[in-house]
Design a protein around this motif. Structure first.
Motif, short mmCIF file in Angstrom:
data_model
loop_
_atom_site.label_atom_id
_atom_site.label_comp_id
_atom_site.label_asym_id
_atom_site.label_seq_id
_atom_site.Cartn_x
_atom_site.Cartn_y
_atom_site.Cartn_z
N GLU A 160 13.24 3.79 12.22
CA GLU A 160 14.40 4.65 12.44
C GLU A 160 14.92 4.58 13.87
N PHE A 161 14.05 4.26 14.83
CA PHE A 161 14.47 4.23 16.23
C PHE A 161 14.70 2.80 16.74
N ALA A 162 14.54 1.79 15.87
CA ALA A 162 14.74 0.41 16.31
C ALA A 162 16.15 0.22 16.85
N PHE A 204 -0.97 -1.52 15.72
CA PHE A 204 -0.16 -2.67 16.12
C PHE A 204 0.44 -3.37 14.91
N ASP A 205 -0.32 -3.53 13.84
CA ASP A 205 0.21 -4.23 12.66
C ASP A 205 1.37 -3.46 12.03
N ASN A 211 9.14 -3.35 13.26
CA ASN A 211 10.07 -3.90 14.25
C ASN A 211 9.41 -5.09 14.91
N PRO A 212 9.61 -6.30 14.37
CA PRO A 212 8.96 -7.49 14.91
C PRO A 212 9.30 -7.76 16.37
N ARG A 240 -2.59 -8.63 18.69
CA ARG A 240 -1.69 -9.02 19.78
C ARG A 240 -1.26 -7.78 20.56
N ILE A 241 -1.67 -7.73 21.81
CA ILE A 241 -1.31 -6.64 22.71
C ILE A 241 -0.22 -7.16 23.65
#
Length: 422
Positions: A160-162, A204-205, A211-212, A240-241
């Motif tokens: 929603e915030f992307a 993270f996933d 949002n990629p 992935r960080i």
């Protein structure tokens, strides 16, 4: 080359010459038809900086939404905020954002995010997963259901915030999360069952699936080897960080240059850019050194003082200069602009309770708007329409006569560009 600075020094160590923050720019100015703008006076002015100078935007939400109980104070607060910062952190603490299940306070934070973005401010959401200030209704759920609604919450809010918020503290304070004992909560129950690595994978996933393009942080206050081990474990597990978040609430005294550099040396070895996400330096009495959990120090009155304000100004400038000199650091966020409403009632703001600036505010403003910004200058193009200057990374505005063009300087070193001035 129009040199506005001392010569740069190479290397990955802290650099007082700030070569990693600057570029030597050669730009060719042309008209729409490709003809060079030769022998023309050009005003070059930096309009934004690549480095993140952040502050929480919590206190501005009432001003933004028209709900202020003290409009003059809040308007002044907004003016002081915008006078220094280019990054805002907005609060997504689950217990405040969705105190009643299924009724998130989305519109309030959407309004806040839009307000900042419209003013050229990048916004971060904090946090998506945390065991404190979490939704009380999670305690009524079984662990599997807690996991399901946590996953749903991440996907919903990140989606929603992307476009308004594309940077998130994906998970906060995982080192202590499974063993947190101050209060019972659903997230600690889940972390105890699943473990730290799987909690990080979940956060993270799900956020990346929603949002990629998001920038996702692992954030913690624990600067011990436990946090280093946690990072190593996450990376070995294939998580992935994007950025490492380091907190420094200095209620018991400023870290100083030696400790700050020691922390940076340890965490920069991962090769992940560092955000100093939560910084606080006091302008009053320090918290006693024997207090282990900062939340355990509760006092009725914790005032700022003239002596403390002078100390805060010196310590804040040293802290920011130390961080800015290190090439691993790309953002610093101060945790609260005014003393009014400061966490734990501490005198850690850059403004006094009446909204007047402390010396530390003026120091930081000078660093951000003068010392670390390309000075405005009028330069002249050569016969080929070229001009050269050395400047800090960020967006620059080039004005010739009544026409203006924008130049983004994104990388240190030598930069060559061609700009059409229509």
């Amino acid at each position: 080359m129009t040199s506005l600075f001392t010569p740069p020094a190479p290397g990955r160590t802290p650099d007082p010459n700030l070569a990693h923050r600057r570029a030597q720019v050669t730009v060719t100015l042309t008209r729409d038809d490709g003809a060079p703008l030769a022998g023309r006076d050009v005003t070059a002015r930096q309009t934004s900086q690549s480095f993140g100078f952040g502050c929480i935007g919590f206190e501005l939400l009432d001003h933004i939404t028209g709900e202020s109980q003290d409009p003059d104070y809040d308007a002044g607060l907004a003016e002081h905020w915008l006078g220094v910062f280019n990054r805002a952190t907005l609060p997504f603490y689950w217990g405040m954002f969705e105190p009643e299940r299924g009724r998130p306070r989305t519109e309030r934070l959407l309004a806040g995010a839009r307000w900042f973005v419209e003013r050229g401010i990048e916004v971060k959401g904090h946090p998506l997963v945390w065991h404190t200030v979490t939704a009380p209704w999670l305690l009524d759920l079984e662990v599997d259901e807690i996991e399901r609604v946590q996953r749903d919450r991440i996907r919903r809010d990140v989606s929603e915030f992307a476009g308004l918020i594309d940077t998130w503290d994906a998970i906060n304070e995982v080192v202590i999360m499974p063993v947190f004992t101050a209060e019972d909560n659903g997230i600690t129950r889940l972390a105890h069952e699943r473990g730290r690595i799987e909690m990080m994978r979940l956060a993270f996933d799900e956020a990346r699936a929603a949002n990629p393009d998001a920038t996702l942080l692992l954030n913690d206050f624990d600067m011990s080897t436990a946090y280093e081990c946690l990072i190593e474990g996450a990376l070995e597990a294939g998580i992935r960080i994007d950025r490492l978040g380091l907190q420094s609430h200095m209620h018991q005294g400023a870290w100083g240059e030696d400790r700050t550099l020691e922390v940076l040396d340890r965490f920069s070895r991962f090769g992940i850019p560092i955000h100093f996400t939560e910084n606080t330096i006091l302008s009053g009495d320090l918290m006693p050194s024997h207090i282990r959990d900062l939340n355990d120090w509760q006092v009725d009155h914790w005032p700022t003082s003239e002596e403390g304000e002078a100390r805060q100004a010196e310590e804040l400038e040293q802290h920011y200069r130390t961080l800015y000199s290190h090439p691993s650091v790309e953002s610093i966020t101060y945790w609260g602009l005014p003393d009014r409403g400061m966490w734990l009632g501490a005198p850690g703001g850059l403004l006094r309770p009446d909204g007047s600036p402390k010396p530390a505010y003026h120091r930081l403003k000078r660093l951000v708007t003068e010392d670390w910004r390309t000075p405005e200058a009028t330069l002249r193009t050569d016969d080929d329409g070229r001009l050269q200057f050395e400047g800090f990374l960020g967006r620059h505005e080039l004005t010739v006569g009544g026409a203006t063009a924008l130049l983004d300087v994104d990388a240190p070193g030598e930069v060559t560009a061609e700009v059409v001035v229509g």
